[in-house]
Scaffold this motif. Sequence first.
Motif, PDB file in Angstrom:
ATOM      1  N   ARG A   1       3.534   8.233  32.015  1.00  0.00           N
ATOM      2  CA  ARG A   1       4.814   8.367  32.719  1.00  0.00           C
ATOM      3  C   ARG A   1       5.994   8.294  31.746  1.00  0.00           C
ATOM      4  O   ARG A   1       7.143   8.368  32.157  1.00  0.00           O
ATOM      5  CB  ARG A   1       4.964   7.230  33.745  1.00  0.00           C
ATOM      6  N   ARG A   2       5.709   8.122  30.482  1.00  0.00           N
ATOM      7  CA  ARG A   2       6.699   8.011  29.410  1.00  0.00           C
ATOM      8  C   ARG A   2       7.684   6.879  29.637  1.00  0.00           C
ATOM      9  O   ARG A   2       8.862   6.958  29.262  1.00  0.00           O
ATOM     10  CB  ARG A   2       7.449   9.336  29.231  1.00  0.00           C
ATOM     11  N   VAL A   3       7.203   5.815  30.272  1.00  0.00           N
ATOM     12  CA  VAL A   3       8.055   4.634  30.444  1.00  0.00           C
ATOM     13  C   VAL A   3       8.104   3.843  29.148  1.00  0.00           C
ATOM     14  O   VAL A   3       9.149   3.363  28.739  1.00  0.00           O
ATOM     15  CB  VAL A   3       7.538   3.755  31.603  1.00  0.00           C
ATOM     16  N   ILE A   4       6.936   3.709  28.491  1.00  0.00           N
ATOM     17  CA  ILE A   4       6.937   3.039  27.197  1.00  0.00           C
ATOM     18  C   ILE A   4       6.450   4.022  26.150  1.00  0.00           C
ATOM     19  O   ILE A   4       5.709   4.949  26.457  1.00  0.00           O
ATOM     20  CB  ILE A   4       6.040   1.778  27.179  1.00  0.00           C
ATOM     21  N   SER A   5       6.908   3.812  24.912  1.00  0.00           N
ATOM     22  CA  SER A   5       6.359   4.643  23.850  1.00  0.00           C
ATOM     23  C   SER A   5       5.101   3.950  23.336  1.00  0.00           C
ATOM     24  O   SER A   5       5.053   2.724  23.296  1.00  0.00           O
ATOM     25  CB  SER A   5       7.381   4.804  22.733  1.00  0.00           C
ATOM     26  N   PRO A   6       4.080   4.719  22.987  1.00  0.00           N
ATOM     27  CA  PRO A   6       2.831   4.067  22.564  1.00  0.00           C
ATOM     28  C   PRO A   6       2.935   3.371  21.214  1.00  0.00           C
ATOM     29  O   PRO A   6       1.990   2.706  20.805  1.00  0.00           O
ATOM     30  CB  PRO A   6       1.832   5.223  22.511  1.00  0.00           C
ATOM     31  N   ILE A   7       4.079   3.524  20.520  1.00  0.00           N
ATOM     32  CA  ILE A   7       4.156   2.974  19.159  1.00  0.00           C
ATOM     33  C   ILE A   7       3.919   1.465  19.155  1.00  0.00           C
ATOM     34  O   ILE A   7       3.073   0.959  18.417  1.00  0.00           O
ATOM     35  CB  ILE A   7       5.539   3.269  18.531  1.00  0.00           C
ATOM     36  N   ILE A   8       4.671   0.751  20.008  1.00  0.00           N
ATOM     37  CA  ILE A   8       4.598  -0.717  19.925  1.00  0.00           C
ATOM     38  C   ILE A   8       3.193  -1.236  20.247  1.00  0.00           C
ATOM     39  O   ILE A   8       2.608  -1.942  19.427  1.00  0.00           O
ATOM     40  CB  ILE A   8       5.677  -1.371  20.802  1.00  0.00           C
ATOM     41  N   PRO A   9       2.589  -0.868  21.410  1.00  0.00           N
ATOM     42  CA  PRO A   9       1.250  -1.412  21.672  1.00  0.00           C
ATOM     43  C   PRO A   9       0.230  -1.010  20.607  1.00  0.00           C
ATOM     44  O   PRO A   9      -0.547  -1.851  20.153  1.00  0.00           O
ATOM     45  CB  PRO A   9       0.874  -0.822  23.032  1.00  0.00           C
ATOM     46  N   CYS A  10       0.261   0.269  20.187  1.00  0.00           N
ATOM     47  CA  CYS A  10      -0.762   0.723  19.240  1.00  0.00           C
ATOM     48  C   CYS A  10      -0.620   0.009  17.903  1.00  0.00           C
ATOM     49  O   CYS A  10      -1.616  -0.481  17.351  1.00  0.00           O
ATOM     50  CB  CYS A  10      -0.679   2.227  19.043  1.00  0.00           C
ATOM     51  N   VAL A  11       0.615  -0.048  17.378  1.00  0.00           N
ATOM     52  CA  VAL A  11       0.799  -0.702  16.078  1.00  0.00           C
ATOM     53  C   VAL A  11       0.484  -2.184  16.188  1.00  0.00           C
ATOM     54  O   VAL A  11      -0.135  -2.770  15.297  1.00  0.00           O
ATOM     55  CB  VAL A  11       2.235  -0.474  15.563  1.00  0.00           C
ATOM     56  N   TYR A  12       0.894  -2.778  17.308  1.00  0.00           N
ATOM     57  CA  TYR A  12       0.620  -4.196  17.531  1.00  0.00           C
ATOM     58  C   TYR A  12      -0.888  -4.452  17.461  1.00  0.00           C
ATOM     59  O   TYR A  12      -1.362  -5.313  16.699  1.00  0.00           O
ATOM     60  CB  TYR A  12       1.182  -4.598  18.901  1.00  0.00           C
ATOM     61  N   LEU A  13      -1.644  -3.666  18.238  1.00  0.00           N
ATOM     62  CA  LEU A  13      -3.094  -3.905  18.285  1.00  0.00           C
ATOM     63  C   LEU A  13      -3.739  -3.592  16.942  1.00  0.00           C
ATOM     64  O   LEU A  13      -4.630  -4.318  16.485  1.00  0.00           O
ATOM     65  CB  LEU A  13      -3.725  -3.076  19.410  1.00  0.00           C
ATOM     66  N   ALA A  14      -3.265  -2.522  16.284  1.00  0.00           N
ATOM     67  CA  ALA A  14      -3.855  -2.152  14.995  1.00  0.00           C
ATOM     68  C   ALA A  14      -3.618  -3.251  13.963  1.00  0.00           C
ATOM     69  O   ALA A  14      -4.538  -3.648  13.226  1.00  0.00           O
ATOM     70  CB  ALA A  14      -3.272  -0.834  14.509  1.00  0.00           C
TER      71      ALA A  14
ATOM     72  N   MET B   1      -3.458 -10.918  24.492  1.00  0.00           N
ATOM     73  CA  MET B   1      -3.110  -9.845  23.560  1.00  0.00           C
ATOM     74  C   MET B   1      -2.724  -8.540  24.252  1.00  0.00           C
ATOM     75  O   MET B   1      -1.665  -7.974  23.985  1.00  0.00           O
ATOM     76  CB  MET B   1      -4.292  -9.603  22.610  1.00  0.00           C
ATOM     77  N   LEU B   2      -3.573  -8.066  25.184  1.00  0.00           N
ATOM     78  CA  LEU B   2      -3.275  -6.769  25.811  1.00  0.00           C
ATOM     79  C   LEU B   2      -2.061  -6.886  26.727  1.00  0.00           C
ATOM     80  O   LEU B   2      -1.172  -6.019  26.707  1.00  0.00           O
ATOM     81  CB  LEU B   2      -4.492  -6.277  26.594  1.00  0.00           C
ATOM     82  N   LEU B   3      -2.014  -7.952  27.506  1.00  0.00           N
ATOM     83  CA  LEU B   3      -0.864  -8.144  28.392  1.00  0.00           C
ATOM     84  C   LEU B   3       0.425  -8.193  27.567  1.00  0.00           C
ATOM     85  O   LEU B   3       1.426  -7.559  27.902  1.00  0.00           O
ATOM     86  CB  LEU B   3      -1.051  -9.448  29.176  1.00  0.00           C
ATOM     87  N   GLY B   4       0.366  -8.911  26.455  1.00  0.00           N
ATOM     88  CA  GLY B   4       1.545  -9.030  25.604  1.00  0.00           C
ATOM     89  C   GLY B   4       1.914  -7.709  24.965  1.00  0.00           C
ATOM     90  O   GLY B   4       3.075  -7.291  24.975  1.00  0.00           O
ATOM     91  N   ALA B   5       0.920  -7.021  24.404  1.00  0.00           N
ATOM     92  CA  ALA B   5       1.205  -5.794  23.665  1.00  0.00           C
ATOM     93  C   ALA B   5       1.720  -4.698  24.582  1.00  0.00           C
ATOM     94  O   ALA B   5       2.605  -3.928  24.218  1.00  0.00           O
ATOM     95  CB  ALA B   5      -0.051  -5.329  22.934  1.00  0.00           C
ATOM     96  N   ILE B   6       1.156  -4.596  25.792  1.00  0.00           N
ATOM     97  CA  ILE B   6       1.511  -3.475  26.659  1.00  0.00           C
ATOM     98  C   ILE B   6       2.755  -3.782  27.491  1.00  0.00           C
ATOM     99  O   ILE B   6       3.634  -2.935  27.637  1.00  0.00           O
ATOM    100  CB  ILE B   6       0.321  -3.100  27.574  1.00  0.00           C
ATOM    101  N   PHE B   7       2.843  -4.992  28.026  1.00  0.00           N
ATOM    102  CA  PHE B   7       3.909  -5.237  28.997  1.00  0.00           C
ATOM    103  C   PHE B   7       5.045  -6.115  28.474  1.00  0.00           C
ATOM    104  O   PHE B   7       6.172  -6.003  28.931  1.00  0.00           O
ATOM    105  CB  PHE B   7       3.330  -5.879  30.259  1.00  0.00           C
TER     106      PHE B   7
END
Lengths: 231, 316
Positions: free
Chosen positions: B202-215, B237-243
């Motif tokens: 839905r393009r609400v968030i950009s995937p940069i933050i969660p992906c880089v965070y998890l990586a 971790m996932l709740l924090g990284a995504i939301f």
Amino acid sequence: MAQKGLLKEFTKGIVKENPVLCLVLGTCPTLAVTTSASNAIGMGVAATAVLVCSNAVISLLRKVIPDKVRIPAYITIIAGFVSVVQMLVKAFAPAINDSLGIYLPLIVVNCIILGRAEMFAGKNPVLPSILDGLGMGVGFTAALLCMGIIRELLGSGSLFGMQIMPVQILIFILPPGGFFVFGMLIMLANKLNTRAGKKVKTTPCDGCPMADNCAEKTCEKTAKEATLNAD
Amino acid sequence: MDAKLHVSSSPHFRGSNSTRRIMLDVIIALCPAAIASCVIFGWRSLMLIAICVASCVLLEYVARKIMKRDTTVGDLSAIVTGLLLALNLPVDVNPLIAVFGCVIAIIVVKQMFGGIGMNFVNPALAARIVLLVSFPSAMMHWVPALGAPEDAIIDATTAATPLAAAPGTYSYVDLLIGRCGGSIGEVCAVALIAGGVYLVIRRVISPIIPCVYLATSALMSLVVGLDPLYQLLSGGMLLGAIFMATDYTTSPVTRWGKVIYAVGCGFFTIMLRAFSNMPEGVSFSILLMNILVPLIERITVPRTLGYIKKKKGDSK
């Protein structure tokens, strides 16, 4: 008239120029020792005693102390009184000495005391200086006591060591809670002071970056015209 | 105020995006996690969510009224805060503690700093940390989840979280579908990932933050000698990284800023998990990076179009 002036020297420290809540001096002991109400009183009384004595002596010596070395001279006088107070506290209230720890000798560098010496006692006669010190001391103690009561009540559920509440919100006796309560009290003091004092005059030019250079104050004029037209 | 002539600065074309629409998307994305929590921990988690959402909305309304500002309940941001806070709590927490958390989130962190868009840290996260510091025993009391492995159960009412349990207690499948102890929203990894994918589509968030965070977290886990996949799937971790980390107000707007921010989050999370005396580090690391956001943005200001960088030693 003289009486009134002296009374004013005393009362100004309590609310209007409260050293902790309005001048924001002595923040370090304020935040560090207010985890309980009894600590707060101990700190407040010790600092008040030093403040009154040092103000009196500095005021007596104000014409003797050369201007260039006044700060070291003040500090020496203050340190002398702090040593006296520290010995007295150690002898008669060892519990308070233990809980205040390093903050008791650190009264030497408490900026309220040095600030009053520099701003008031170094320029004024003895009696007003003593009253000024007493007023500032009472204001300091009152602010500390407020914080101590709030933090102890919420943080450990007790008051002067007596357990009265079953819930404990630990954060209030930790540093973040201290800063939070401190901020809330400053807000309250500001509110009280602005209500008591006169309102700050606002003009339409306040937000304008050119207000200082603007000779004609045209915006003010236009605003006046606008209100006239509106009428 | 229905003027016939509108005078405004550009841009004059506007998208249909609104705060309300974005918040609604976040709520939809959180629904799988909320439903999973009800399945795993029972009706009490539904009650907890209801209490948090209701008190957040009520507090927001009352606070705006007292401060004589416009009511902003309609933008749904208070519901998101309440939902996120509830998903960060253990299921058997005292409802009054949850309400206290809502007071911290809405009144102290959000409205005292000026309302939506003005808060300097994520309200739900700050409230969680205040509760964790204030009520450590209540906030670290984990009940066994539905179908949790026998080894993890300590006694009749408590179970170890994946981060505190002995290695090998939980399998990856347990972590993925939420058969483990923890805050009600963080246990079911599949539901959180589904929500994250929805938000990215839905393009609400950009995937940069969660992906880089998890990586970064995975890399750091390897460096300090932990199982990377286990670290990613367990705890918040996932709740924090995504939301949490992707909150608009408290994350950088520039692309490189986002990368630095997410790297910092991942780095501190694993460092706190590995070397601090607390089992979880997600909330503290995101909070720390939230505070650093203004500085990160200052060093990553993008180059203005046509601006040529001055060479060193070049006079004007």
